[in-house]
Motif scaffolding. Structure first.
Motif, mmCIF file in Angstrom:
data_model
loop_
_atom_site.group_PDB
_atom_site.id
_atom_site.type_symbol
_atom_site.label_atom_id
_atom_site.label_comp_id
_atom_site.label_asym_id
_atom_site.label_seq_id
_atom_site.Cartn_x
_atom_site.Cartn_y
_atom_site.Cartn_z
ATOM 1 N N HIS A 244 -1.812 -13.035 38.058
ATOM 2 C CA HIS A 244 -0.726 -13.755 37.370
ATOM 3 C C HIS A 244 0.622 -13.051 37.567
ATOM 4 C CE1 HIS A 244 -1.381 -10.660 34.213
ATOM 5 N NE2 HIS A 244 -0.136 -10.925 33.881
ATOM 6 N N LEU A 245 0.600 -11.798 38.026
ATOM 7 C CA LEU A 245 1.854 -11.077 38.290
ATOM 8 C C LEU A 245 2.407 -11.357 39.681
ATOM 9 C CD1 LEU A 245 0.969 -7.568 36.771
ATOM 10 C CD2 LEU A 245 2.291 -9.411 35.701
ATOM 11 N N PRO A 247 3.175 -14.215 41.394
ATOM 12 C CA PRO A 247 4.300 -15.149 41.597
ATOM 13 C C PRO A 247 5.662 -14.514 41.351
ATOM 14 C CG PRO A 247 2.525 -16.226 40.418
ATOM 15 C CD PRO A 247 2.152 -14.788 40.515
ATOM 16 N N ASN A 248 5.754 -13.581 40.399
ATOM 17 C CA ASN A 248 7.042 -12.937 40.129
ATOM 18 C C ASN A 248 7.500 -12.054 41.277
ATOM 19 O OD1 ASN A 248 7.021 -14.107 37.550
ATOM 20 N ND2 ASN A 248 5.913 -12.374 36.657
ATOM 21 N N LEU A 249 6.535 -11.598 42.074
ATOM 22 C CA LEU A 249 6.848 -10.714 43.198
ATOM 23 C C LEU A 249 6.817 -11.445 44.530
ATOM 24 C CD1 LEU A 249 4.491 -7.828 42.031
ATOM 25 C CD2 LEU A 249 6.971 -7.896 41.746
ATOM 26 N N HIS A 312 10.079 -1.014 40.263
ATOM 27 C CA HIS A 312 9.351 -2.205 40.703
ATOM 28 C C HIS A 312 7.842 -1.947 40.692
ATOM 29 C CE1 HIS A 312 13.413 -2.659 42.484
ATOM 30 N NE2 HIS A 312 13.229 -3.947 42.251
ATOM 31 N N ASP A 313 7.079 -3.024 40.656
ATOM 32 C CA ASP A 313 5.610 -2.954 40.609
ATOM 33 C C ASP A 313 5.091 -2.693 42.029
ATOM 34 O OD1 ASP A 313 2.906 -3.229 40.237
ATOM 35 O OD2 ASP A 313 3.035 -5.090 39.104
#
Length: 485
Positions: A244-245, A247-249, A312-313
């Protein structure tokens, strides 16, 4: 405990099924293992909450050791020697060029901080040995101009350089003095090379003194261990991710992946290979074969496990890029090789590995020459034998003759040929049938079987002999009949 054992069994069974699925539909098997991990993970169907980067780092590091060791142990030096210099350049200077170009892109275009840009470039700078080995073997993809061993050596030896760049990036982020970095690099290089040479010398000494001759068995053992290591790494990476993370990246990760695939990697390859006389087609294929995978994600895990504070992740950025690389580049690699005319159909990819059995293991075929046969009254040197075969002897009226090039083949001769071994596994069109004494084919000739039009008996394996059948050939008990459908 019972639930954990059942879960482990379910994971292993799912990986086996995924492997068969990938072979059928042309997907890289490692991608299926990663997808399985995502299915079992926090955002998947089984909702297994797992976010222990420390344990994952330790397990993946051990697995990578086996993968990298097998990369060297399984590669045949005779085939690797002509391209060793090119491979070493790619695995050292090529890694640095790729990292620096990726760093500049992240810093100038995506406006990441310089230290994080350098870290991303370092983590993504190496190609993944597990992905490259898996695709070359599973697709039986042999490439022209010794490109396959070039990729094998490069992908198996470029992780140390990427690791050192990652350590430099961590030193920059943590604020260590610049003087400590050269000491750290010299220690890593000196100690690593020293231990590697010492282990190699001791290993060779032990193997020779122990009179161990089962090289093929050892390679098959490490092949199995490496396969399990690949499953473990990619499954754990999928399990550790949170889809779910992603799409943000999506946008920054996609841009980095595109730059890495179409600019950074090709620039490094062309700069280093063209001066060595590599063709444009080979450079294009090597550039496309720069798969990112487990190694890059493991380096990202190492950074996070050390507690490094980042804006950033990093893990999910690298995970998404590796996912794209394995899914797109890996899936299209066979097609790209064919489009570039780089597939070598005259050879076998297994010849680049140590588990390939050389011609010392002979498979014999008996061939009777009836009156009117097109080989009758022709010399051995005039006959076009099957590729890779050799006439070993001629049985004539109770005598055994050793044939020479000027030996004439006569009617009623029986030729004994050595031929390449038949391998029936993973071939959907061939099926092997054991004919016992109760089988309805036993003691019947081929002509009497009345087979359907779409079935052909291609070979009969009788003891140590392979017999090319004719209509009058009689099938005996304990024959292994190979049919083509």
């Amino acid at each position: 405990m019972a639930i954990m054992l059942l879960l482990c069994c379910a994971v292993i069974l799912s990986c086996i099924i995924a492997n068969r699925f990938s072979n059928k539909f042309g997907m890289p098997a490692l991608l299926c293992f990663m997808a399985l991990g995502m299915i079992f993970g926090s955002d998947g169907l089984f909702k297994i909450s797992f976010n222990n980067y420390q344990i994952t780092e330790q397990l993946c590091t051990i697995a990578l050791i086996f993968i990298m060791f097998y990369g060297g142990f399984g590669t045949k030096w005779q085939t690797a020697r002509p391209v060793a210099a090119k491979a070493v350049l790619l695995s050292t200077l090529g890694v640095v060029i790729t990292a620096m170009l990726t760093c500049l892109f992240c810093y100038q275009v995506l406006h990441f901080s310089f230290t994080e840009s350098f870290l991303i470039g370092a983590v993504l700078s190496s190609t993944d040995a597990a992905s490259v080995f898996s695709i070359l073997r599973s697709k039986n993809l042999n490439l022209k101009h010794s490109t396959a061993p070039l990729l094998e050596i490069e992908s198996g030896s470029n992780d140390p350089m990427a690791y050192m760049l990652t350590m430099i990036a961590l030193a920059m982020i943590s604020g260590d003095s610049g003087a400590s970095v050269p000491v750290m690099l010299l220690t890593q290089i000196g100690v690593g090379i020293g231990i590697g040479i010492a282990c190699a010398i001791l290993g060779i000494f032990a193997l020779r003194k122990g009179n161990i001759n089962n090289k093929i068995t050892l390679v098959h053992f490490f092949d199995g261990i490496t396969g399990l290591a690949q499953i473990l790494i990619f499954f754990l990476l999928g399990l550790l991710s949170f889809p779910h993370l992603l799409p943000n990246l999506f946008l920054p990760a996609l841009l980095i992946a595109l730059f890495l695939t179409f600019l950074a990697r090709p620039a490094a390859v062309f700069l280093l290979l063209l001066p060595f006389g590599s063709s444009l087609r080979q450079c294009l294929l090597v550039a496309w074969s720069g798969l990112r995978g487990a190694a890059s994600i493991v380096f990202a895990i190492m950074v996070i496990a050390k507690g490094t504070s980042l804006e950033h992740d990093l893990f999910h950025i690298v995970f998404f890029i590796s996912l794209l690389s394995v899914a797109i580049q890996g899936s299209l690699l066979p097609m790209v090789a064919r489009k570039l005319g780089m597939v070598d159909n005259s050879s076998d990819i297994r010849k680049t590995f140590n588990d390939y059995q050389d011609d010392s293991d002979l498979t014999l075929m008996r061939m009777y020459i009836p009156n009117g046969h097109n080989w009758q009254n022709r010399k051995i040197e005039e006959v076009s034998f099957p590729t890779g075969s050799l006439a070993l002897m001629i049985k004539r009226e109770g005598d055994t003759l050793i044939p020479r090039g000027n030996t004439t083949i006569l009617a009623d001769d029986t030729l004994i040929l050595s031929v390449p071994s038949y391998r029936g596994e993973n071939d959907g069109n061939l099926k092997e049938i054991l004919v016992d004494s109760g089988h309805n084919w036993c003691n019947s000739s081929i002509a009497e079987l009345n087979l359907p039009e779409n079935i052909l008996i291609a070979l009969i394996k009788r003891g140590d002999e392979n017999i090319i059948p004719q209509g009058s050939t009689v099938i005996h008990a304990d024959d292994r009949v190979v049919i083509y459908k």
